[in-house]
Design a protein around this motif. Structure first.
Motif, PDB file in Angstrom:
ATOM      1  N   PHE A 284      52.280  46.422  80.524  1.00  0.00           N
ATOM      2  CA  PHE A 284      51.734  46.491  81.872  1.00  0.00           C
ATOM      3  C   PHE A 284      52.132  47.797  82.548  1.00  0.00           C
ATOM      4  CE2 PHE A 284      51.620  45.225  86.434  1.00  0.00           C
ATOM      5  CZ  PHE A 284      50.265  44.941  86.496  1.00  0.00           C
ATOM      6  N   ARG A 285      53.353  48.259  82.284  1.00  0.00           N
ATOM      7  CA  ARG A 285      53.796  49.528  82.854  1.00  0.00           C
ATOM      8  C   ARG A 285      52.914  50.679  82.351  1.00  0.00           C
ATOM      9  NH1 ARG A 285      58.398  51.503  85.285  1.00  0.00           N
ATOM     10  NH2 ARG A 285      59.386  49.464  85.146  1.00  0.00           N
ATOM     11  N   ALA A 286      52.619  50.693  81.054  1.00  0.00           N
ATOM     12  CA  ALA A 286      51.766  51.750  80.505  1.00  0.00           C
ATOM     13  C   ALA A 286      50.351  51.662  81.084  1.00  0.00           C
ATOM     14  CB  ALA A 286      51.720  51.657  78.984  1.00  0.00           C
ATOM     15  N   LEU A 287      49.858  50.456  81.335  1.00  0.00           N
ATOM     16  CA  LEU A 287      48.552  50.282  81.949  1.00  0.00           C
ATOM     17  C   LEU A 287      48.533  50.887  83.345  1.00  0.00           C
ATOM     18  CD1 LEU A 287      45.698  49.055  82.108  1.00  0.00           C
ATOM     19  CD2 LEU A 287      46.763  46.888  82.784  1.00  0.00           C
ATOM     20  N   GLN A 288      49.576  50.622  84.114  1.00  0.00           N
ATOM     21  CA  GLN A 288      49.642  51.181  85.464  1.00  0.00           C
ATOM     22  C   GLN A 288      49.738  52.700  85.442  1.00  0.00           C
ATOM     23  OE1 GLN A 288      52.570  49.090  87.965  1.00  0.00           O
ATOM     24  NE2 GLN A 288      50.713  48.193  88.818  1.00  0.00           N
ATOM     25  N   GLU A 289      50.500  53.220  84.493  1.00  0.00           N
ATOM     26  CA  GLU A 289      50.595  54.677  84.371  1.00  0.00           C
ATOM     27  C   GLU A 289      49.224  55.271  84.052  1.00  0.00           C
ATOM     28  OE1 GLU A 289      53.041  56.770  84.853  1.00  0.00           O
ATOM     29  OE2 GLU A 289      54.622  55.321  85.278  1.00  0.00           O
ATOM     30  N   ALA A 290      48.493  54.629  83.164  1.00  0.00           N
ATOM     31  CA  ALA A 290      47.162  55.129  82.802  1.00  0.00           C
ATOM     32  C   ALA A 290      46.232  55.128  84.008  1.00  0.00           C
ATOM     33  CB  ALA A 290      46.579  54.277  81.675  1.00  0.00           C
ATOM     34  N   LEU A 291      46.288  54.066  84.806  1.00  0.00           N
ATOM     35  CA  LEU A 291      45.432  53.991  85.988  1.00  0.00           C
ATOM     36  C   LEU A 291      45.828  55.020  87.035  1.00  0.00           C
ATOM     37  CD1 LEU A 291      45.031  50.136  86.341  1.00  0.00           C
ATOM     38  CD2 LEU A 291      43.196  51.779  86.019  1.00  0.00           C
ATOM     39  N   SER A 292      47.115  55.185  87.261  1.00  0.00           N
ATOM     40  CA  SER A 292      47.561  56.127  88.292  1.00  0.00           C
ATOM     41  C   SER A 292      47.241  57.561  87.915  1.00  0.00           C
ATOM     42  CB  SER A 292      49.066  55.961  88.530  1.00  0.00           C
ATOM     43  OG  SER A 292      49.801  56.338  87.383  1.00  0.00           O
ATOM     44  N   GLU A 293      47.241  57.857  86.614  1.00  0.00           N
ATOM     45  CA  GLU A 293      46.954  59.216  86.161  1.00  0.00           C
ATOM     46  C   GLU A 293      45.482  59.429  85.823  1.00  0.00           C
ATOM     47  OE1 GLU A 293      49.565  59.876  82.896  1.00  0.00           O
ATOM     48  OE2 GLU A 293      51.397  59.561  84.081  1.00  0.00           O
ATOM     49  N   GLY A 294      44.675  58.379  85.933  1.00  0.00           N
ATOM     50  CA  GLY A 294      43.261  58.492  85.617  1.00  0.00           C
ATOM     51  C   GLY A 294      42.975  58.717  84.149  1.00  0.00           C
ATOM     52  N   ASP A 295      43.918  58.342  83.292  1.00  0.00           N
ATOM     53  CA  ASP A 295      43.772  58.549  81.848  1.00  0.00           C
ATOM     54  C   ASP A 295      43.624  57.189  81.174  1.00  0.00           C
ATOM     55  OD1 ASP A 295      43.735  59.513  79.293  1.00  0.00           O
ATOM     56  OD2 ASP A 295      45.876  59.996  79.211  1.00  0.00           O
ATOM     57  N   THR A 296      42.421  56.620  81.228  1.00  0.00           N
ATOM     58  CA  THR A 296      42.198  55.249  80.762  1.00  0.00           C
ATOM     59  C   THR A 296      41.416  55.166  79.456  1.00  0.00           C
ATOM     60  OG1 THR A 296      40.170  55.078  82.083  1.00  0.00           O
ATOM     61  CG2 THR A 296      42.234  54.420  83.149  1.00  0.00           C
ATOM     62  N   ASP A 297      41.223  56.301  78.791  1.00  0.00           N
ATOM     63  CA  ASP A 297      40.371  56.306  77.597  1.00  0.00           C
ATOM     64  C   ASP A 297      40.915  55.429  76.469  1.00  0.00           C
ATOM     65  OD1 ASP A 297      38.824  58.013  79.009  1.00  0.00           O
ATOM     66  OD2 ASP A 297      39.097  59.760  77.712  1.00  0.00           O
ATOM     67  N   ALA A 298      42.244  55.294  76.387  1.00  0.00           N
ATOM     68  CA  ALA A 298      42.844  54.564  75.263  1.00  0.00           C
ATOM     69  C   ALA A 298      43.000  53.073  75.537  1.00  0.00           C
ATOM     70  CB  ALA A 298      44.208  55.173  74.919  1.00  0.00           C
ATOM     71  N   LEU A 299      42.601  52.603  76.696  1.00  0.00           N
ATOM     72  CA  LEU A 299      42.764  51.187  77.021  1.00  0.00           C
ATOM     73  C   LEU A 299      41.793  50.330  76.202  1.00  0.00           C
ATOM     74  CD1 LEU A 299      43.174  51.367  80.898  1.00  0.00           C
ATOM     75  CD2 LEU A 299      44.942  51.381  79.130  1.00  0.00           C
ATOM     76  N   VAL A 300      42.171  49.080  76.018  1.00  0.00           N
ATOM     77  CA  VAL A 300      41.420  48.151  75.170  1.00  0.00           C
ATOM     78  C   VAL A 300      41.038  46.922  75.996  1.00  0.00           C
ATOM     79  CG1 VAL A 300      41.626  46.597  73.186  1.00  0.00           C
ATOM     80  CG2 VAL A 300      42.492  48.939  73.035  1.00  0.00           C
ATOM     81  N   TYR A 301      39.831  46.424  75.754  1.00  0.00           N
ATOM     82  CA  TYR A 301      39.356  45.193  76.403  1.00  0.00           C
ATOM     83  C   TYR A 301      39.408  44.066  75.391  1.00  0.00           C
ATOM     84  CZ  TYR A 301      36.274  42.249  79.343  1.00  0.00           C
ATOM     85  OH  TYR A 301      35.744  41.252  80.130  1.00  0.00           O
ATOM     86  N   GLN A 302      40.362  43.127  75.581  1.00  0.00           N
ATOM     87  CA  GLN A 302      40.509  41.970  74.700  1.00  0.00           C
ATOM     88  C   GLN A 302      39.671  40.826  75.270  1.00  0.00           C
ATOM     89  OE1 GLN A 302      43.188  43.299  71.624  1.00  0.00           O
ATOM     90  NE2 GLN A 302      42.049  41.391  71.876  1.00  0.00           N
ATOM     91  N   VAL A 303      38.592  40.498  74.590  1.00  0.00           N
ATOM     92  CA  VAL A 303      37.647  39.492  75.085  1.00  0.00           C
ATOM     93  C   VAL A 303      37.994  38.138  74.474  1.00  0.00           C
ATOM     94  CG1 VAL A 303      35.223  38.941  75.426  1.00  0.00           C
ATOM     95  CG2 VAL A 303      35.913  41.320  75.130  1.00  0.00           C
ATOM     96  N   PHE A 304      38.068  37.093  75.335  1.00  0.00           N
ATOM     97  CA  PHE A 304      38.447  35.781  74.802  1.00  0.00           C
ATOM     98  C   PHE A 304      37.526  34.641  75.248  1.00  0.00           C
ATOM     99  CE2 PHE A 304      41.593  37.070  78.104  1.00  0.00           C
ATOM    100  CZ  PHE A 304      41.101  36.331  79.178  1.00  0.00           C
ATOM    101  N   ASP A 305      36.511  34.928  76.086  1.00  0.00           N
ATOM    102  CA  ASP A 305      35.617  33.826  76.470  1.00  0.00           C
ATOM    103  C   ASP A 305      34.237  34.368  76.822  1.00  0.00           C
ATOM    104  OD1 ASP A 305      34.705  31.210  77.163  1.00  0.00           O
ATOM    105  OD2 ASP A 305      36.752  30.701  77.766  1.00  0.00           O
ATOM    106  N   LEU A 306      33.267  33.435  76.860  1.00  0.00           N
ATOM    107  CA  LEU A 306      31.858  33.774  77.089  1.00  0.00           C
ATOM    108  C   LEU A 306      31.259  32.730  78.027  1.00  0.00           C
ATOM    109  CD1 LEU A 306      29.451  35.632  76.216  1.00  0.00           C
ATOM    110  CD2 LEU A 306      29.007  33.964  74.400  1.00  0.00           C
ATOM    111  N   PRO A 307      31.402  32.894  79.347  1.00  0.00           N
ATOM    112  CA  PRO A 307      30.884  31.890  80.284  1.00  0.00           C
ATOM    113  C   PRO A 307      29.357  31.847  80.371  1.00  0.00           C
ATOM    114  CG  PRO A 307      32.584  33.260  81.311  1.00  0.00           C
ATOM    115  CD  PRO A 307      32.204  33.923  80.030  1.00  0.00           C
ATOM    116  N   ALA A 308      28.669  32.969  80.031  1.00  0.00           N
ATOM    117  CA  ALA A 308      27.207  32.972  80.165  1.00  0.00           C
ATOM    118  C   ALA A 308      26.590  33.897  79.123  1.00  0.00           C
ATOM    119  CB  ALA A 308      26.793  33.420  81.568  1.00  0.00           C
ATOM    120  N   LEU A 309      25.378  33.561  78.684  1.00  0.00           N
ATOM    121  CA  LEU A 309      24.680  34.381  77.698  1.00  0.00           C
ATOM    122  C   LEU A 309      23.170  34.209  77.871  1.00  0.00           C
ATOM    123  CD1 LEU A 309      24.673  36.190  75.147  1.00  0.00           C
ATOM    124  CD2 LEU A 309      24.782  34.082  73.786  1.00  0.00           C
TER     125      LEU A 309
END
Length: 650
Positions: A108-133
Motif C-alpha cells: 500500500f505504501r508503494a501504491l501511495q508513492e506511485a500515485l503521489s509521484e504520478g508514476d502509475t504505469d507499473a500498477l496492476v488491476y487484480q480482478v475478482f468479480d463480474l457484477p454485470a455483462l
C-alpha cells in the motif's frame, strides 16, 4: 457497429440467473472482518492491499470508479489504456489496483508513492468479480458461476496473466493453510467468499476477511504540533463512528510517516482546522492540539485495542482517498459491541516530550529514527517491548556490543562495547579481561532493559556467543554467509543448504536466519566446554572445506575484490569478543529490517535477507504455529574429537 459486434462475439455465455440491467452504477460488495477462516463451500482468495475500483465498460470505453463513487480514470492512465485495449464492450469488473513488489507482495505504501509521484504505469488491476455483462445484471448469479464467466471473459478479451489486468484465482479448500502461508509471506490475509453467494452491494457475511495483522481505517479529527526536529505535525488524533454515527476517539498515531507525507498532510490539515473538537466525549485539547473537520481517512496498523477502545502501538500505513469519512465504523471481531466507548477518553493526551514504555521513561519519543518509514523512538521502544519474549531467550545474560545512532539513521552511528554515560546504571554489567586489563560490558535480562537501551540511542543488539556465567566457553557457533553484490538469492540459498549439510554431516544441527542485511546466518547450538580458540579454529576449518569444494562461488578471503560473484563464508564471528546480530534485532538500515529466524523450508520463498521489517514482521509472527527454532536448546552438541579429526584438526 462492426467493432461492437466483434467485441461481443468474444464474450462468454451469460450464466443462468442473470437479469436485465436496470442500474448505471454498482456499489461494491464489502467483506465483514472475522478472526476465523470459515469451512465448507467457500472460495479463498488473496486479500490485496490496494484501492478498490469498479471498471465500468460502456460501448468498449472504460471508467474507473472508486467505492465512494469518484471517477479515477485519469489517475491511472496506463490501467485505463490497458482496459480499453481489451475486447470488452459492456461490463462491470470488480477488482483492486495494487503495487506489486519484486516478490509478488502488494504494498500500500508503494501504491501511495506511485500515485503521489504520478508514476502509475507499473500498477496492476487484480480482478475478482463480474457484477454485470452485456446489459445483464449478474448480482443474483452464484459466485462460482460469476467467477467462471469472469475468467472466460478475460481470457477471450486478451488479458495477460502477467499483464496490467489479471484474473484473481482462488482455492476451494485449505483456507487455514493458505492464511498461514500468506501471513508468512507478509501478505495482508485472505478473503473468504461463499461459493454459491450472490453479489450484495453492501457489507455482507457472504464475504469475510481474515487479516494477518490488525489494521483499520480511521477518521482524522485533529493533530498535534511536532516535537524536536520533526516537521509537519507530531501525531494524528483518530476516531471512528459508533452505531449512532458519533465520532468516537480511538487514540493517536505518530509513527510511520515519511517527510513527504508529513508535509503534504500538514497542508491539508491546516486547511481543515476548526475551533471545536469533532469527537463525541473527546480528550481535552492540550497545548499544541489542533482540531480539524473530519474528512481525511487514514489506515493504521496496531497490536490491539484497550478495553476502552484506544489503539496500542499504532503505526500509520497510508491515506485512504478512496473512502469517505462517514464509511468508517468500528470493525473488530474481538471487540464486544456492548463495551464500545461512547466517548471513551477523558483527560489530555500524554506530554509530547516524553512517553513511558515497559516502565522506562522515553525522552523525545517522536524523534524519527528511520526517516523512510517515519519510525520514531517510542515506536522502536514498543517494538522491543512487544518482542521481548522472543529476543530475551537468545540475548539475556550475554555481553553486548551496541550500535548506537542517538539522533537516528541519517546521523552518526557507532559501535559501543563498553557502557558510557548514556547507558543507564539500571542495566546489569560484567567486568571481563581484555589485553590491556579489565573492561565493563552491559547485558540484559528484562524487557525494561531492552527499552532502556533504546532510550540510550541503541538501534542494533550484537551479543557474544557466550553468557556471563561462563564467558570463556561459547554455547553457539555463527556462520555468516555474505554474498557479493551480483550473487542471486537462489545461489545464496543453495550455498546455505550446502553448508548446513556439511555441519549435519559432522553431527551438528544448524539453524538459519535472515540477517536483515544482505546475507544469512547459520547458528549452531553447542554444549559449553570448548574454548574460544578451538571454536574459532573449528568454524574456520568448516568454511575452508566448503570453499575448497566450490572455489568459484565461495571464498573465505575478506577482500571485497575476492567476493565478486562469490559468497564470503565468515567464521570470524566465533572469536572471543566478536559478535553477531541477535535474532529479532532491528538493523540500522533503511526500512528498519529485522534479523529473523526461519525454518529451512522457508528459505526459497523469503526472497531476500531484509524481507522482514518492524511492520510486516507482525504478520509473519501471527502466522507461526510454533517457533522455527523451538528445538535449538535440545540440539546442543559438543565439538568432539571425531569431528575435529574429520576436519584434520586433531
Amino acid at each position: 457497429m462492426e467493432r461492437t459486434t466483434a467485441r461481443r462475439a468474444r464474450s462468454p455465455a451469460i450464466p443462468a440467473g442473470a437479469r436485465a440491467l436496470k442500474q448505471d452504477r454498482f456499489t461494491p460488495q464489502l467483506a465483514t472482518l472475522t478472526d476465523r477462516v470459515p469451512d465448507g463451500d467457500w472460495f479463498y482468495e488473496i486479500k490485496f492491499d490496494g484501492y478498490r475500483l469498479l471498471a465500468h465498460f460502456e460501448d468498449g470505453r472504460v471508467r474507473l470508479i472508486t467505492r465512494n463513487g469518484k471517477d479515477w480514470s485519469d489517475r491511472f492512465p496506463a490501467l485505463t489504456g490497458a482496459l480499453n485495449a481489451l475486447k470488452i464492450d459492456n461490463a462491470v469488473l470488480d477488482g483492486e489496483v495494487v503495487a506489486l513488489m519484486d516478490d509478488g507482495v502488494s504494498s500500500f505504501r508503494a501504491l501511495q508513492e506511485a500515485l503521489s509521484e504520478g508514476d502509475t504505469d507499473a500498477l496492476v488491476y487484480q480482478v475478482f468479480d463480474l457484477p454485470a455483462l452485456n446489459g445483464q445484471d449478474l448480482s443474483e448469479v452464484p459466485n462460482r458461476e460469476r467467477k467462471a464467466t469472469l475468467r472466460a471473459l478475460l481470457e477471450a478479451a486478451g488479458a495477460d496473466a502477467q499483464g496490467t489486468v489479471r484474473y484473481t484465482d482462488h482455492l476451494e479448500k485449505g483456507g487455514e493453510a493458505l492464511l498461514e502461508r500468506l501471513c508468512r509471506m507478509g501478505l495482508e490475509g485472505l478473503i473468504a467468499k461463499r461459493a454459491d453467494g450472490v453479489y450484495r452491494q453492501k457489507r455482507s457475511k457472504d464475504w469475510l476477511k481474515v487479516k494477518c495483522a490488525r489494521y483499520e481505517e480511521f477518521v482524522v479529527g485533529g493533530f498535534t504540533d511536532p516535537g524536536g526536529s520533526r516537521s509537519g505535525f507530531g501525531s494524528l488524533l483518530l476516531g471512528a463512528h459508533d452505531q449512532d454515527g458519533k465520532l468516537v476517539y480511538a487514540g493517536r498515531v505518530g509513527t510511520g510517516f515519511n517527510q513527504r507525507q508529513l508535509a503534504s498532510m500538514h497542508r491539508e490539515l491546516r486547511a481543515l482546522e476548526t475551533r471545536s473538537s469533532p469527537f463525541h466525549g473527546p480528550p481535552r485539547g492540550a497545548k499544541g492540539t489542533h482540531w480539524v473537520t473530519p474528512r481525511l481517512v487514514v489506515e493504521v496498523e496496531y497490536t490491539e485495542r484497550t478495553r476502552d477502545g484506544l489503539l496500542r502501538h499504532p503505526a500509520f500505513r497510508g491515506r485512504r482517498e478512496d473512502k469517505s469519512a462517514d464509511e468508517v465504523h468500528w470493525d473488530d471481531p474481538e471487540r464486544d459491541p456492548d463495551t464500545a466507548p461512547a466517548g471513551a477518553v477523558a483527560g489530555s493526551p500524554p506530554r509530547r516530550d516524553e512517553a513511558w514504555v515497559a516502565g522506562v521513561r522515553i525522552t523525545h519519543p517522536d524523534r524519527v529514527l528511520y526517516p523512510e518509514q517515519g519510525l520514531t523512538k517510542v515506536a522502536l521502544a514498543r517494538y522491543y517491548e512487544a518482542q521481548a519474549e522472543r529476543i530475551l531467550p537468545e540475548l539475556e545474560r550475554r555481553p553486548l556490543a551496541l550500535l548506537r545512532c542517538p539522533q537516528g539513521l541519517d546521523t552518526e552511528c557507532f559501535f559501543q562495547r563498553h557502557p558510557r554515560r548514556p547507558i543507564p546504571d539500571s542495566l546489569p554489567r560484567v567486568r571481563l579481561r581484555e589485553s590491556d586489563g579489565e573492561a565493563e560490558y552491559v547485558y540484559v535480562e528484562t524487557a525494561a532493559h531492552l527499552v532502556a537501551l533504546v532510550q540510550a540511542g541503541v538501534m542494533e543488539l550484537h551479543p557474544w556467543g557466550s553468557r556471563v556465567d561462563r564467558v570463556e566457553t561459547p554455547d553457539r557457533l555463527v556462520f555468516d554467509l555474505d554474498p557479493g553484490p551480483d550473487v542471486p538469492w537462489r545461489e545464496l540459498v543453495r550455498q546455505a543448504r550446502a553448508l548446513g549439510d556439511t555441519l549435519e554431516g559432522l553431527g551438528l544441527t544448524p539453524f538459519v536466519r535472515t540477517t536483515g542485511g544482505k546475507g544469512l546466518h547459520l547458528v549452531v547450538p553447542l554444549r559449553r566446554g570448548t574454548g574460544w580458540d578451538d571454536a574459532k579454529a573449528f568454524a574456520r576449518a568448516v568454511c575452508e572445506r566448503r570453499a575448497g569444494q566450490d572455489p568459484d562461488r565461495l571464498t573465505v578471503n575478506m577482500s571485497k575484490a575476492r567476493r565478486q560473484g562469490r559468497v564470503f563464508l565468515d567464521y570470524l564471528r566465533n572469536g572471543r569478543g566478536n559478535t553477531a546480530v541477535a535474532s529479532y534485532s532491528v538493523r540500522a538500515r533503511p526500512g528498519a529490517p529485522v534479523a529473523v529466524p526461519l525454518r529451512w523450508e522457508e528459505l526459497a520463498t523469503v526472497g531476500r535477507a531484509n524481507r522482514y521489517d518492524v511492520n510486516n514482521l507482525k504478520r509473519r509472527l501471527a502466522a507461526l504455529k510454533d517457533d522455527p527454532w523451538a528445538d535449538f536448546d535440545r540440539c546442543r552438541r559438543g565439538l568432539t574429537r571425531a569431528m575435529k579429526r574429520e576436519l584434520a584438526l586433531d
